[in-house]
Design a protein around this motif. Structure first.
Motif, PDB file in Angstrom:
ATOM      1  N   MET A   1       0.827  -1.195   0.000  1.00  0.00           N
ATOM      2  CA  MET A   1       0.000   0.000   0.000  1.00  0.00           C
ATOM      3  C   MET A   1       0.869   1.256   0.000  1.00  0.00           C
ATOM      4  N   SER A   2       2.124   1.145  -0.346  1.00  0.00           N
ATOM      5  CA  SER A   2       3.012   2.299  -0.248  1.00  0.00           C
ATOM      6  C   SER A   2       2.652   3.429  -1.222  1.00  0.00           C
ATOM      7  N   ALA A   3       2.190   3.107  -2.408  1.00  0.00           N
ATOM      8  CA  ALA A   3       1.785   4.176  -3.335  1.00  0.00           C
ATOM      9  C   ALA A   3       0.598   4.939  -2.753  1.00  0.00           C
ATOM     10  N   ASP A  22     -11.531  10.406  -0.305  1.00  0.00           N
ATOM     11  CA  ASP A  22     -11.414   9.342  -1.303  1.00  0.00           C
ATOM     12  C   ASP A  22     -10.271   8.382  -0.986  1.00  0.00           C
ATOM     13  N   LEU A  23      -9.142   8.933  -0.570  1.00  0.00           N
ATOM     14  CA  LEU A  23      -7.980   8.085  -0.305  1.00  0.00           C
ATOM     15  C   LEU A  23      -8.178   7.198   0.924  1.00  0.00           C
ATOM     16  N   TYR A  24      -8.764   7.739   1.982  1.00  0.00           N
ATOM     17  CA  TYR A  24      -9.029   6.905   3.154  1.00  0.00           C
ATOM     18  C   TYR A  24     -10.108   5.864   2.864  1.00  0.00           C
ATOM     19  N   THR A  25     -11.066   6.208   2.017  1.00  0.00           N
ATOM     20  CA  THR A  25     -12.068   5.223   1.600  1.00  0.00           C
ATOM     21  C   THR A  25     -11.403   4.103   0.811  1.00  0.00           C
ATOM     22  N   GLU A  26     -10.516   4.472  -0.074  1.00  0.00           N
ATOM     23  CA  GLU A  26      -9.771   3.478  -0.852  1.00  0.00           C
ATOM     24  C   GLU A  26      -8.944   2.587   0.064  1.00  0.00           C
ATOM     25  N   LEU A  30      -9.087  -1.604   0.726  1.00  0.00           N
ATOM     26  CA  LEU A  30      -7.922  -2.476   0.543  1.00  0.00           C
ATOM     27  C   LEU A  30      -7.470  -3.151   1.836  1.00  0.00           C
ATOM     28  N   ALA A  31      -7.937  -2.664   2.972  1.00  0.00           N
ATOM     29  CA  ALA A  31      -7.495  -3.192   4.262  1.00  0.00           C
ATOM     30  C   ALA A  31      -7.935  -4.645   4.430  1.00  0.00           C
ATOM     31  N   GLU A  32      -7.020  -5.456   4.928  1.00  0.00           N
ATOM     32  CA  GLU A  32      -7.315  -6.869   5.115  1.00  0.00           C
ATOM     33  C   GLU A  32      -7.910  -7.162   6.488  1.00  0.00           C
ATOM     34  N   GLU A  33      -7.619  -6.331   7.464  1.00  0.00           N
ATOM     35  CA  GLU A  33      -8.114  -6.549   8.824  1.00  0.00           C
ATOM     36  C   GLU A  33      -9.237  -5.574   9.137  1.00  0.00           C
ATOM     37  N   GLU A  34     -10.211  -6.035   9.924  1.00  0.00           N
ATOM     38  CA  GLU A  34     -11.367  -5.199  10.236  1.00  0.00           C
ATOM     39  C   GLU A  34     -10.976  -3.944  11.009  1.00  0.00           C
ATOM     40  N   ASP A  35     -10.038  -4.063  11.949  1.00  0.00           N
ATOM     41  CA  ASP A  35      -9.626  -2.874  12.703  1.00  0.00           C
ATOM     42  C   ASP A  35      -9.005  -1.825  11.791  1.00  0.00           C
ATOM     43  N   ALA A  36      -8.208  -2.260  10.844  1.00  0.00           N
ATOM     44  CA  ALA A  36      -7.604  -1.323   9.891  1.00  0.00           C
ATOM     45  C   ALA A  36      -8.684  -0.701   9.023  1.00  0.00           C
ATOM     46  N   ARG A  37      -9.631  -1.525   8.582  1.00  0.00           N
ATOM     47  CA  ARG A  37     -10.733  -0.991   7.766  1.00  0.00           C
ATOM     48  C   ARG A  37     -11.509   0.060   8.541  1.00  0.00           C
TER      49      ARG A  37
END
Length: 72
Positions: A1-3, A22-26, A30-37
């Motif tokens: 997710m570096s880009a 938009d970027l945080y929604t994106e 892409l987040a794999e874990e629920e806490d990150a999402r």
């Protein structure tokens, strides 16, 4: 997710609230874990509130469905 991280940093530096929504929604998508999402969705929601963006209701609903926001 570096880009994506790079684009988030640039948007923060430019204080571009609309891009941050938009970027945080994106990032949430892409987040794999629920806490990150939830973390990214919360940020998207806060920036959407600040901007008066049309995504506010949709982002809030996603947080409600995750149990991270309480319906009124």
């Amino acid at each position: 997710m570096s880009a994506l991280d790079d684009r988030l940093i640039l948007a923060h530096e430019a204080q571009d609230g609309r891009a941050l929504v938009d970027l945080y929604t994106e990032a949430a998508q892409l987040a794999e874990e629920e806490d990150a999402r939830a973390f990214y969705l919360t940020h998207a929601f806060v920036f959407a509130l600040e901007q008066g963006a049309p995504q506010v209701a949709q982002l809030r609903q996603q947080l409600i469905e995750m149990g991270r926001e309480t319906p009124v």
